[in-house]
Design a protein around this motif. Structure first.
Motif, PDB file in Angstrom:
ATOM      1  N   LYS A 142       4.012  -4.124 -12.767  1.00 45.45           N
ATOM      2  CA  LYS A 142       3.407  -5.070 -11.841  1.00 45.45           C
ATOM      3  C   LYS A 142       2.494  -4.321 -10.894  1.00 45.45           C
ATOM      4  CE  LYS A 142       7.005  -8.375 -12.164  1.00 45.45           C
ATOM      5  NZ  LYS A 142       8.393  -8.555 -11.931  1.00 45.45           N
ATOM      6  N   ALA A 143       1.413  -4.949 -10.510  1.00 45.66           N
ATOM      7  CA  ALA A 143       0.452  -4.324  -9.609  1.00 45.66           C
ATOM      8  C   ALA A 143       0.944  -4.426  -8.176  1.00 45.66           C
ATOM      9  CB  ALA A 143      -0.899  -5.003  -9.745  1.00 45.66           C
ATOM     10  N   GLN A 144       0.733  -3.343  -7.412  1.00 42.65           N
ATOM     11  CA  GLN A 144       1.087  -3.322  -6.002  1.00 42.65           C
ATOM     12  C   GLN A 144      -0.167  -3.012  -5.207  1.00 42.65           C
ATOM     13  OE1 GLN A 144       4.082  -0.301  -5.577  1.00 42.65           O
ATOM     14  NE2 GLN A 144       5.671  -1.830  -5.254  1.00 42.65           N
ATOM     15  N   SER A 145      -0.200  -3.502  -4.007  1.00 43.79           N
ATOM     16  CA  SER A 145      -1.327  -3.165  -3.140  1.00 43.79           C
ATOM     17  C   SER A 145      -1.175  -1.715  -2.688  1.00 43.79           C
ATOM     18  CB  SER A 145      -1.362  -4.090  -1.927  1.00 43.79           C
ATOM     19  OG  SER A 145      -0.258  -3.821  -1.092  1.00 43.79           O
ATOM     20  N   GLY A 146      -2.259  -1.166  -2.164  1.00 45.20           N
ATOM     21  CA  GLY A 146      -2.212   0.223  -1.702  1.00 45.20           C
ATOM     22  C   GLY A 146      -1.223   0.417  -0.568  1.00 45.20           C
ATOM     23  N   ALA A 147      -1.170  -0.539   0.357  1.00 42.05           N
ATOM     24  CA  ALA A 147      -0.256  -0.423   1.496  1.00 42.05           C
ATOM     25  C   ALA A 147       1.198  -0.486   1.031  1.00 42.05           C
ATOM     26  CB  ALA A 147      -0.547  -1.533   2.497  1.00 42.05           C
ATOM     27  N   ALA A 148       1.480  -1.321   0.049  1.00 43.22           N
ATOM     28  CA  ALA A 148       2.849  -1.421  -0.450  1.00 43.22           C
ATOM     29  C   ALA A 148       3.258  -0.143  -1.157  1.00 43.22           C
ATOM     30  CB  ALA A 148       2.968  -2.616  -1.391  1.00 43.22           C
ATOM     31  N   ARG A 149       2.317   0.491  -1.871  1.00 44.62           N
ATOM     32  CA  ARG A 149       2.627   1.743  -2.544  1.00 44.62           C
ATOM     33  C   ARG A 149       2.909   2.850  -1.536  1.00 44.62           C
ATOM     34  NH1 ARG A 149      -0.945   0.538  -6.430  1.00 44.62           N
ATOM     35  NH2 ARG A 149      -2.645   1.399  -5.251  1.00 44.62           N
ATOM     36  N   VAL A 150       2.099   2.904  -0.464  1.00 49.45           N
ATOM     37  CA  VAL A 150       2.305   3.924   0.567  1.00 49.45           C
ATOM     38  C   VAL A 150       3.655   3.709   1.240  1.00 49.45           C
ATOM     39  CG1 VAL A 150       1.478   4.747   2.814  1.00 49.45           C
ATOM     40  CG2 VAL A 150      -0.124   4.390   0.940  1.00 49.45           C
ATOM     41  N   ALA A 151       3.978   2.471   1.553  1.00 46.06           N
ATOM     42  CA  ALA A 151       5.247   2.179   2.211  1.00 46.06           C
ATOM     43  C   ALA A 151       6.424   2.515   1.302  1.00 46.06           C
ATOM     44  CB  ALA A 151       5.302   0.713   2.623  1.00 46.06           C
ATOM     45  N   ARG A 152       6.258   2.348   0.033  1.00 42.10           N
ATOM     46  CA  ARG A 152       7.346   2.615  -0.910  1.00 42.10           C
ATOM     47  C   ARG A 152       7.663   4.101  -0.996  1.00 42.10           C
ATOM     48  NH1 ARG A 152       6.937   1.438  -7.339  1.00 42.10           N
ATOM     49  NH2 ARG A 152       9.010   2.143  -7.886  1.00 42.10           N
ATOM     50  N   PHE A 153       6.632   4.910  -0.972  1.00 45.83           N
ATOM     51  CA  PHE A 153       6.841   6.350  -1.141  1.00 45.83           C
ATOM     52  C   PHE A 153       6.814   7.138   0.169  1.00 45.83           C
ATOM     53  CE2 PHE A 153       5.197   5.018  -5.309  1.00 45.83           C
ATOM     54  CZ  PHE A 153       6.271   5.412  -6.092  1.00 45.83           C
ATOM     55  N   ARG A 154       6.763   6.465   1.315  1.00 47.23           N
ATOM     56  CA  ARG A 154       6.778   7.151   2.604  1.00 47.23           C
ATOM     57  C   ARG A 154       8.188   7.657   2.892  1.00 47.23           C
ATOM     58  NH1 ARG A 154       4.707   3.341   6.515  1.00 47.23           N
ATOM     59  NH2 ARG A 154       2.673   4.115   5.941  1.00 47.23           N
TER      60      ARG A 154
END
Length: 160
Positions: A142-154
């Protein structure tokens, strides 16, 4: 074309030398050569165009003949199919006199008129890669927005 021998060409050259003069003769000869070359190219182009139009007419005739033959073949095949269908229906009705066209149960034995695939959603794009392959190799499903990806791996915040 006109047949010029060596003696006629020499006579024409001598008259041209006297009439035109030696100063202007090379320029006039060059101009005449250019004009003759253009005339020859024009004649060759006209001949080629005539040949092309003749070949095109022949191709159109052949196309018409092929279309007529195909139309005749189609008519003969369709008439044979109609004849065979009528013979089969006649044989079918003769084998079982209770099942004739219009009698109850006749339409139930016939297959449906066309096949329709059940619940095929043709608008939905299907991926070419199988789902099990994507899951095994960690490909994002599934596609994630850039902000969601950053928040996931922070990394988590430590309040000290």
């Amino acid at each position: 074309m006109v047949d010029f021998g060596f003696d006629k060409i020499a006579l024409i050259g001598a008259v041209a030398l006297i009439v035109i003069g030696p100063e202007r003769l090379p320029r006039v000869a060059r101009t005449v050569g250019h004009l003759l070359g253009k005339a020859q190219r024009y004649v060759a182009d006209v001949k080629a165009e005539v040949n092309r139009s003749i070949e095109l007419e022949e191709l159109k005739k052949m196309k018409g003949q092929f279309e007529d033959a195909a139309h005749e073949m189609e008519q003969s095949v369709s008439s044979e199919i109609r004849q065979t269908t009528s013979d089969l229906e006649k044989g079918w009705s003769e084998s079982d006199p209770l099942l004739t066209p219009g009698s109850p149960g006749y339409d139930e034995l016939r297959p449906p008129p066309e096949y329709r695939h059940p619940k095929k959603n043709w608008r939905l794009k299907r991926g070419a890669t199988p789902q099990w392959y994507k899951q095994r190799h960690g490909i994002r499903g599934k596609a994630q927005s850039g902000a969601a990806r950053v928040a996931r791996f922070r990394p988590p915040r430590h309040n000290a």
